[in-house]
Design a protein around this motif. Structure first.
Motif, short mmCIF file in Angstrom:
data_model
loop_
_atom_site.label_atom_id
_atom_site.label_comp_id
_atom_site.label_asym_id
_atom_site.label_seq_id
_atom_site.Cartn_x
_atom_site.Cartn_y
_atom_site.Cartn_z
N HIS A 36 -11.50 -9.17 -0.91
CA HIS A 36 -10.45 -9.94 -1.59
C HIS A 36 -9.13 -9.18 -1.56
CE1 HIS A 36 -9.04 -13.13 -4.12
NE2 HIS A 36 -8.60 -12.27 -5.03
N MET A 37 -9.19 -7.88 -1.85
CA MET A 37 -8.01 -7.03 -1.75
C MET A 37 -8.29 -5.99 -0.68
SD MET A 37 -5.64 -7.85 -4.00
CE MET A 37 -4.78 -6.34 -4.44
N GLY A 38 -8.07 -6.32 0.57
CA GLY A 38 -8.50 -5.46 1.67
C GLY A 38 -7.44 -4.45 2.09
N LEU A 39 -7.90 -3.30 2.57
CA LEU A 39 -6.97 -2.31 3.09
C LEU A 39 -6.44 -2.77 4.44
CD1 LEU A 39 -8.79 1.04 2.35
CD2 LEU A 39 -6.56 0.36 1.50
N GLY A 40 -5.14 -2.69 4.63
CA GLY A 40 -4.54 -3.03 5.90
C GLY A 40 -4.22 -1.77 6.66
N VAL A 41 -4.93 -1.50 7.74
CA VAL A 41 -4.78 -0.25 8.47
C VAL A 41 -3.75 -0.41 9.58
CG1 VAL A 41 -6.01 1.53 9.73
CG2 VAL A 41 -7.20 0.20 8.00
N ALA A 230 -2.00 0.30 -3.44
CA ALA A 230 -2.19 -0.81 -4.37
C ALA A 230 -3.66 -1.18 -4.49
CB ALA A 230 -1.38 -2.02 -3.90
N PHE A 231 -4.36 -1.17 -3.35
CA PHE A 231 -5.79 -1.47 -3.35
C PHE A 231 -6.54 -0.50 -4.26
CE2 PHE A 231 -9.99 -0.43 -1.67
CZ PHE A 231 -10.61 -1.67 -1.67
N LEU A 232 -6.21 0.80 -4.16
CA LEU A 232 -6.90 1.79 -4.98
C LEU A 232 -6.61 1.57 -6.47
CD1 LEU A 232 -6.51 5.09 -2.90
CD2 LEU A 232 -8.40 3.45 -2.92
N TYR A 233 -5.38 1.21 -6.80
CA TYR A 233 -5.08 0.92 -8.20
C TYR A 233 -5.80 -0.34 -8.67
CZ TYR A 233 -1.57 4.49 -9.13
OH TYR A 233 -0.94 5.68 -9.37
N PHE A 234 -5.98 -1.29 -7.78
CA PHE A 234 -6.69 -2.52 -8.14
C PHE A 234 -8.16 -2.24 -8.42
CE2 PHE A 234 -9.07 -6.38 -7.11
CZ PHE A 234 -8.40 -7.33 -7.87
N THR A 235 -8.78 -1.37 -7.61
CA THR A 235 -10.22 -1.10 -7.74
C THR A 235 -10.51 0.07 -8.67
OG1 THR A 235 -10.18 0.37 -5.81
CG2 THR A 235 -10.67 -1.97 -5.42
N GLY A 236 -9.50 0.95 -8.90
CA GLY A 236 -9.74 2.13 -9.71
C GLY A 236 -10.44 3.23 -8.96
N GLU A 237 -10.35 3.22 -7.64
CA GLU A 237 -10.98 4.27 -6.82
C GLU A 237 -9.97 5.37 -6.53
OE1 GLU A 237 -12.11 1.70 -3.59
OE2 GLU A 237 -14.22 1.75 -4.20
N ILE A 263 -0.72 -11.50 1.54
CA ILE A 263 -1.94 -12.23 1.14
C ILE A 263 -2.52 -11.62 -0.13
CG2 ILE A 263 -4.28 -12.87 1.82
CD1 ILE A 263 -2.07 -14.31 3.38
N ASN A 264 -2.58 -10.30 -0.18
CA ASN A 264 -3.13 -9.64 -1.37
C ASN A 264 -2.29 -9.91 -2.61
OD1 ASN A 264 -5.17 -8.54 0.19
ND2 ASN A 264 -4.16 -6.58 0.47
N LEU A 265 -0.97 -9.98 -2.44
CA LEU A 265 -0.09 -10.28 -3.57
C LEU A 265 -0.36 -11.69 -4.08
CD1 LEU A 265 2.14 -9.20 -5.36
CD2 LEU A 265 3.82 -10.08 -3.72
N GLY A 266 -0.61 -12.61 -3.16
CA GLY A 266 -1.00 -13.96 -3.57
C GLY A 266 -2.26 -13.93 -4.41
#
Length: 333
Positions: A36-41, A230-237, A263-266
């Protein structure tokens, strides 16, 4: 009945978002994933080819006399003039873009020891632009630039060794070059080193270390790193979970035109996490990200069941207005 159907669709979306798990990250490409909130490499090997001055400022007007003078100095063996002339042809400043001419002048400057010219010759050989594609020659030029502390050249060397291009595949060697690149401040190298720690590739998996390198690159304004942080803040990892921080960093990346972050911001607007619950704004960001992230198709389709036709039009109009105000945006994905 219509209300029940809409509620069911929303429930499915919410369930998918809370039960997604990270898929495998592929270094050097934007991975396809159902996260859902994927890392964009980022595509490491092609990042930061052009001089920031070339792409962030209007094309410089050079008079015929000035161009003639620059060319004469380049012909007389002035290394800096040779590099500048190569840059003019590479970026298509004043003259028509011509990779062969760019390679001609960069090569002359590279032989005089200019690190940036050596790096660009490595890139041209890697990409086969203006010269035949030759990964071995690319490594030679990248090494020459790296010997002078060129961080991006080290990042590109890492990618070649990781993929076994021009040299035997060696993940340990790739890690060594990435560490050099990151420590010398290259944002792409920092982001890619963060991916190594996130994946546990050639190093123990360490989300805190991944966050450290993502942050270093994000603070330089690199959108892929902003998205990853942002992904890490979303998941807490690797960091204390903070939806507000996730929204802040995701917004920065999205505003730079980074499709995965858009997309993730959406998604954040859909869930009302770190942002107000706002389906129209979510639709806008999904529309903007649709050109570069294939997840958008399904998300737009699902969201269309939750909003009215009038709201869809409003979202599309907002997307058009955003594009109009960002016409000169340069996006590196």
């Amino acid at each position: 009945m219509k209300f029940l159907v809409l509620w069911f669709v929303f429930a499915v979306l919410l369930f998918q978002s809370r039960n997604a798990t990270p898929a495998e990250i592929k270094f050097g490409s934007v991975r396809a994933t159902n996260v859902h909130m994927g890392l964009g490499v980022p595509e490491a090997r092609s990042q930061r080819m052009q001089d920031p001055v070339d792409v962030q400022k209007p094309k410089t007007e050079i008079s015929p006399t000035e161009l003639s003078d620059l060319r004469q100095r380049a012909e007389d063996g002035d290394g800096k003039a040779q590099f500048l002339l190569g840059r003019i042809y590479m970026a298509g400043l004043v003259v028509s873009q011509d990779y062969q001419q760019a390679a001609k002048w960069y090569e002359r400057a590279a032989k005089k020891g200019l690190a940036e010219a050596q790096f660009r010759m490595g890139f041209l050989y890697e990409q086969g632009k203006g010269v035949p594609r030759d990964y071995t020659r690319a490594i030679e030029y990248y090494r020459a630039a790296d010997d002078q502390g060129h961080g991006t050249a080290a990042n590109n060397l890492a990618s070649l060794y990781l993929h076994g291009l021009g040299a035997p595949k060696n993940i340990g060697t790739a890690l060594k070059w990435l560490q050099f690149s990151a420590e010398h401040g290259d944002a792409v190298g920092q982001c890619n080193l963060g991916i190594f720690y996130f994946d546990g590739k050639a190093v123990p998996k360490d989300y805190k270390e991944a966050a450290r390198w993502f942050r270093a690159a994000a603070e330089q304004g690199f959108p892929a790193a902003e998205n990853n942080l942002a992904f890490l803040y979303f998941t807490g990892e690797g960091v204390v979970q903070d939806y507000g921080e996730a929204f802040e960093w995701m917004s920065r990346a999205a505003e730079q035109g980074y499709a995965r972050a858009q997309i993730n911001l959406g998604d954040l607007y859909i869930e009302g996490k770190g942002a107000p619950l706002d389906y129209v704004t979510a639709y806008m960001w999904y529309s903007l990200g649709s050109a570069g992230d294939r997840r958008a198709t399904t998300k737009i389709k699902n969201l269309s069941h939750l909003i009215t036709p009038k709201q869809r039009v409003e979202g599309e109009n907002r997307a058009s207005a955003w594009l109009s105000s960002h016409r000169n945006l340069v996006v590196n994905e």
